[in-house]
Design a protein around this motif. Structure first.
Motif, short mmCIF file in Angstrom:
data_model
loop_
_atom_site.label_atom_id
_atom_site.label_comp_id
_atom_site.label_asym_id
_atom_site.label_seq_id
_atom_site.Cartn_x
_atom_site.Cartn_y
_atom_site.Cartn_z
N LEU A 241 0.91 -1.28 0.03
CA LEU A 241 0.05 -0.11 0.04
C LEU A 241 1.02 1.34 0.04
O LEU A 241 0.56 2.16 -0.53
N ARG A 242 1.84 1.27 0.95
CA ARG A 242 2.83 2.47 0.82
C ARG A 242 3.41 2.74 -0.15
O ARG A 242 3.56 3.86 -0.77
N GLN A 243 3.97 1.64 -1.26
CA GLN A 243 4.32 1.76 -2.63
C GLN A 243 3.33 2.43 -3.44
O GLN A 243 3.62 3.20 -4.41
N TRP A 244 2.19 1.76 -3.40
CA TRP A 244 1.06 2.04 -4.12
C TRP A 244 0.64 3.69 -4.03
O TRP A 244 0.31 4.39 -4.86
N LEU A 245 0.65 4.12 -2.74
CA LEU A 245 0.35 5.53 -2.42
C LEU A 245 1.35 6.48 -3.07
O LEU A 245 1.11 7.43 -3.57
N ARG A 246 2.72 5.90 -2.84
CA ARG A 246 3.59 6.89 -3.46
C ARG A 246 3.53 6.97 -5.01
O ARG A 246 3.77 8.13 -5.63
N ARG A 247 3.33 6.02 -5.57
CA ARG A 247 3.30 6.03 -7.19
C ARG A 247 1.98 6.84 -7.38
O ARG A 247 1.97 7.51 -8.36
N PHE A 248 1.01 6.72 -6.57
CA PHE A 248 -0.16 7.70 -6.92
C PHE A 248 -0.23 8.93 -6.97
O PHE A 248 -0.52 9.67 -7.71
N VAL A 249 0.69 9.48 -5.81
CA VAL A 249 1.06 10.87 -5.83
C VAL A 249 1.84 11.35 -7.17
O VAL A 249 1.62 12.29 -7.67
N GLN A 250 2.67 10.50 -7.36
CA GLN A 250 3.78 10.67 -8.42
C GLN A 250 2.96 10.82 -9.86
O GLN A 250 3.61 11.34 -10.72
N ARG A 251 1.90 10.10 -9.92
CA ARG A 251 1.05 9.95 -11.27
C ARG A 251 0.08 11.10 -11.32
O ARG A 251 -0.08 11.71 -12.47
N VAL A 252 -0.75 11.34 -10.18
CA VAL A 252 -1.77 12.20 -10.47
C VAL A 252 -1.39 13.77 -10.24
O VAL A 252 -2.15 14.77 -10.91
N GLU A 253 -0.37 13.85 -9.45
CA GLU A 253 0.36 15.17 -9.43
C GLU A 253 1.79 15.20 -9.69
O GLU A 253 2.58 15.55 -8.82
N ALA A 254 2.09 14.83 -10.96
CA ALA A 254 3.58 14.54 -11.35
C ALA A 254 4.12 15.61 -11.47
O ALA A 254 5.47 15.76 -10.84
N ASP A 255 3.74 16.94 -11.88
CA ASP A 255 4.31 18.21 -11.72
C ASP A 255 4.86 18.81 -10.40
O ASP A 255 5.96 19.22 -10.04
N LEU A 256 3.90 18.44 -9.12
CA LEU A 256 4.23 19.14 -8.03
C LEU A 256 5.06 17.93 -7.12
O LEU A 256 6.03 18.36 -6.36
N ALA A 257 4.97 16.76 -7.61
CA ALA A 257 5.81 15.67 -6.95
C ALA A 257 7.43 16.08 -7.47
O ALA A 257 8.27 15.79 -6.77
N THR A 258 7.47 16.24 -8.93
CA THR A 258 8.78 16.63 -9.32
C THR A 258 9.33 18.03 -8.65
O THR A 258 10.52 17.79 -8.37
N GLU A 259 8.63 18.98 -8.33
CA GLU A 259 9.05 20.11 -7.59
C GLU A 259 9.70 19.54 -6.36
O GLU A 259 10.64 20.33 -5.76
N ARG A 260 8.62 18.78 -5.55
CA ARG A 260 9.40 18.37 -4.30
C ARG A 260 10.60 17.74 -4.41
O ARG A 260 11.42 18.08 -3.63
N ALA A 261 10.84 16.96 -5.44
CA ALA A 261 11.91 15.88 -5.44
C ALA A 261 13.08 17.00 -5.81
O ALA A 261 14.02 16.86 -5.32
N ASP A 262 12.90 17.83 -6.72
CA ASP A 262 13.99 18.83 -7.01
C ASP A 262 14.32 19.59 -5.69
O ASP A 262 15.65 19.93 -5.49
N THR A 263 13.48 20.08 -4.99
CA THR A 263 13.94 20.99 -3.68
C THR A 263 14.61 19.90 -2.67
O THR A 263 15.44 20.22 -2.16
N GLU A 264 14.19 18.55 -2.39
CA GLU A 264 14.93 17.88 -1.52
C GLU A 264 16.28 17.44 -2.28
O GLU A 264 17.23 17.34 -1.44
N ARG A 265 16.55 17.17 -3.59
CA ARG A 265 17.64 17.00 -4.03
C ARG A 265 18.75 18.05 -3.80
O ARG A 265 19.85 17.58 -3.44
N ALA A 266 18.06 19.42 -3.66
CA ALA A 266 19.39 20.35 -3.25
C ALA A 266 19.63 20.30 -1.92
O ALA A 266 20.50 20.87 -1.65
N PRO B 13 20.22 11.38 -4.11
CA PRO B 13 18.93 11.06 -5.06
C PRO B 13 18.89 9.39 -4.93
O PRO B 13 19.85 8.60 -4.82
N SER B 14 17.75 8.82 -5.14
CA SER B 14 17.29 7.49 -4.92
C SER B 14 18.18 6.64 -5.95
O SER B 14 18.77 5.56 -5.63
N HIS B 15 18.28 7.22 -7.32
CA HIS B 15 18.88 6.24 -8.20
C HIS B 15 20.35 6.31 -8.00
O HIS B 15 20.84 5.09 -8.26
N GLU B 16 21.08 7.03 -7.59
CA GLU B 16 22.41 7.00 -7.02
C GLU B 16 22.63 6.30 -5.79
O GLU B 16 23.51 5.59 -5.90
#
Length: 394
Positions: A138-163, A184-187
């Motif tokens: 469920l936790r993985q599903w919820l994370r994917r849900f946020v990234q898909r339905v509000e991808a633009d905002l999720a990307t902004e948050r990821a960029d902020t965290e990456r900094a 960053p998670s991929h690294e």
């Protein structure tokens, strides 16, 4: 002599549901007490006195329930958010269909969503998933849900965290310390894959270190500039990206095949540009899965097929098991040699579930697609080309 009957799986399910109902009832009573106290203190004329008494509500509930003030405040805030934003989720909780841990994860997801239509979409979908999957799924599903339905905002948050990426060292007792890296998670995944691969290579017979100790020693060697730091990177990392995201037509994320992490798709551009050989991109036809359509005669899948299967499935295919596919065996749904060594007849199972299947205690719920017994013939009859029309005056 008294006898007892062994509980059935239905009995166990009932116990879990009763427990969830009890959790919901307890939190509901906390809310009732809080609301009653808020109404009582509203009649207090002194602003200071009213503020002081209200600040002690959570403390009073905690004393009665054996919880800390912070635990009570957390439960009340979760309940308020879920009841207000997703009343159907709260009803499922009261009915015992989902437990508090799942409600807490759903509440955290609601907090991340900024659009009302996204929350409504979550409410319409999450109950069915939450009642039929584990908490980790469920936790993985919820994370994917946020990234898909509000991808633009999720990307902004990821960029902020990456900094805010950083490394910290915390010195502990007994001459040991913790080295923590916020990356960053991929690294981080690439580092983990390299450590696991290098630490599991055949060791010297006199080397009595455990795998965990070898991983720690390798990390120290790489960070301190020894010869080990110059070794070539040799690890396999796979991500899946939606076709529209891959084409740049929509914002989105590249997700690891086991669902443990995801990063904005543009972040991979720098990695791909380096030409590193340990990154693979596999595009799978969502209809035909053509990349796995070739058949092999042998029992064991060749490297290309094995790698593709592990990338495709991500985790052990037993219900609820989250063991990454690279630590799993590749099992034939229909046993070899009757069953072919093909992508649609194979899938990853961790060693424990593989053994259970081998002893007949676990069965695949899906089977490879079978060809139709007879050719399918479709006859098309063109409509007549000549019409006779008669017009009748009104």
């Amino acid at each position: 002599m008294a006898t007892t009957t062994a509980p059935t799986t239905e009995d166990l399910s009932d116990v879990v549901r009763w427990q969830a109902r009890a959790e919901a009832y307890a939190i509901g009573r906390m809310l009732d007490y809080r609301d009653a106290e808020m109404a009582r203190t509203a009649l207090i004329e002194s602003t200071l006195r009213r503020k002081i008494e209200r600040s002690a509500i959570a403390l009073t509930i905690g004393e009665a329930t054996g919880m800390s003030e912070a635990q009570i405040q957390l439960r009340l805030s979760i309940a308020d958010r879920v009841r207000e934003k997703t009343p159907l989720v709260w009803e499922a909780f009261v009915d015992g269909l989902i437990d508090f841990n799942r409600v807490r994860d759903i509440s955290a997801t609601i907090e991340k969503l900024h659009r009302e239509e996204s929350i409504a979409r979550l409410e319409s979908r999450v109950i069915g998933y939450a009642t039929s999957h584990t908490g980790a799924e469920l936790r993985q599903w919820l994370r994917r849900f946020v990234q898909r339905v509000e991808a633009d905002l999720a990307t902004e948050r990821a960029d902020t965290e990456r900094a805010d990426r950083r490394v910290t060292v915390t010195h502990g007792d007994d001459s040991m310390s913790w080295l923590n890296a916020y990356l960053p998670s991929h690294e981080a995944a690439a580092i983990e894959a390299r450590l696991r691969k290098e630490a599991r290579k055949p060791a010297d017979p006199d080397d009595d270190r455990t795998v965990a100790q070898r991983e720690a020693d390798l990390l120290v060697a790489w960070c301190t500039g020894s010869e080990a730091a110059k070794a070539g990177i040799d690890a396999n990392i796979a991500v899946t990206v939606s076709a529209d995201v891959l084409a740049g037509a929509a914002p989105g994320f590249a997700e690891s095949t086991d669902g443990a992490w995801a990063v904005p798709a543009p972040w991979l551009a720098d990695v791909i540009a380096t030409g590193s050989t340990f990154w693979h991109r596999i595009v799978v036809d969502p209809v035909t899965d053509d990349v796995l359509s070739h058949e092999y005669v042998g029992r064991f899948a060749p490297d290309t097929l094995a790698l593709a299967l592990r990338f495709l499935h991500g985790v052990c295919q037993a219900p609820g098991c989250m063991v990454p596919s690279e630590r799993c065996d590749l099992d034939h749904r229909i046993p070899h040699p009757v069953g072919p060594t093909t992508g649609d007849n194979m899938g990853p199972l961790c060693r424990r579930h593989h053994n259970l299947k081998g002893h007949g205690l676990l069965h695949w719920s899906t089977s490879p697609p079978q060809p139709p017994p007879e050719p399918l013939v479709i006859e098309i009859h063109p409509p007549p080309t000549h019409f006779v029309m008669e017009y009748v005056a009104a």
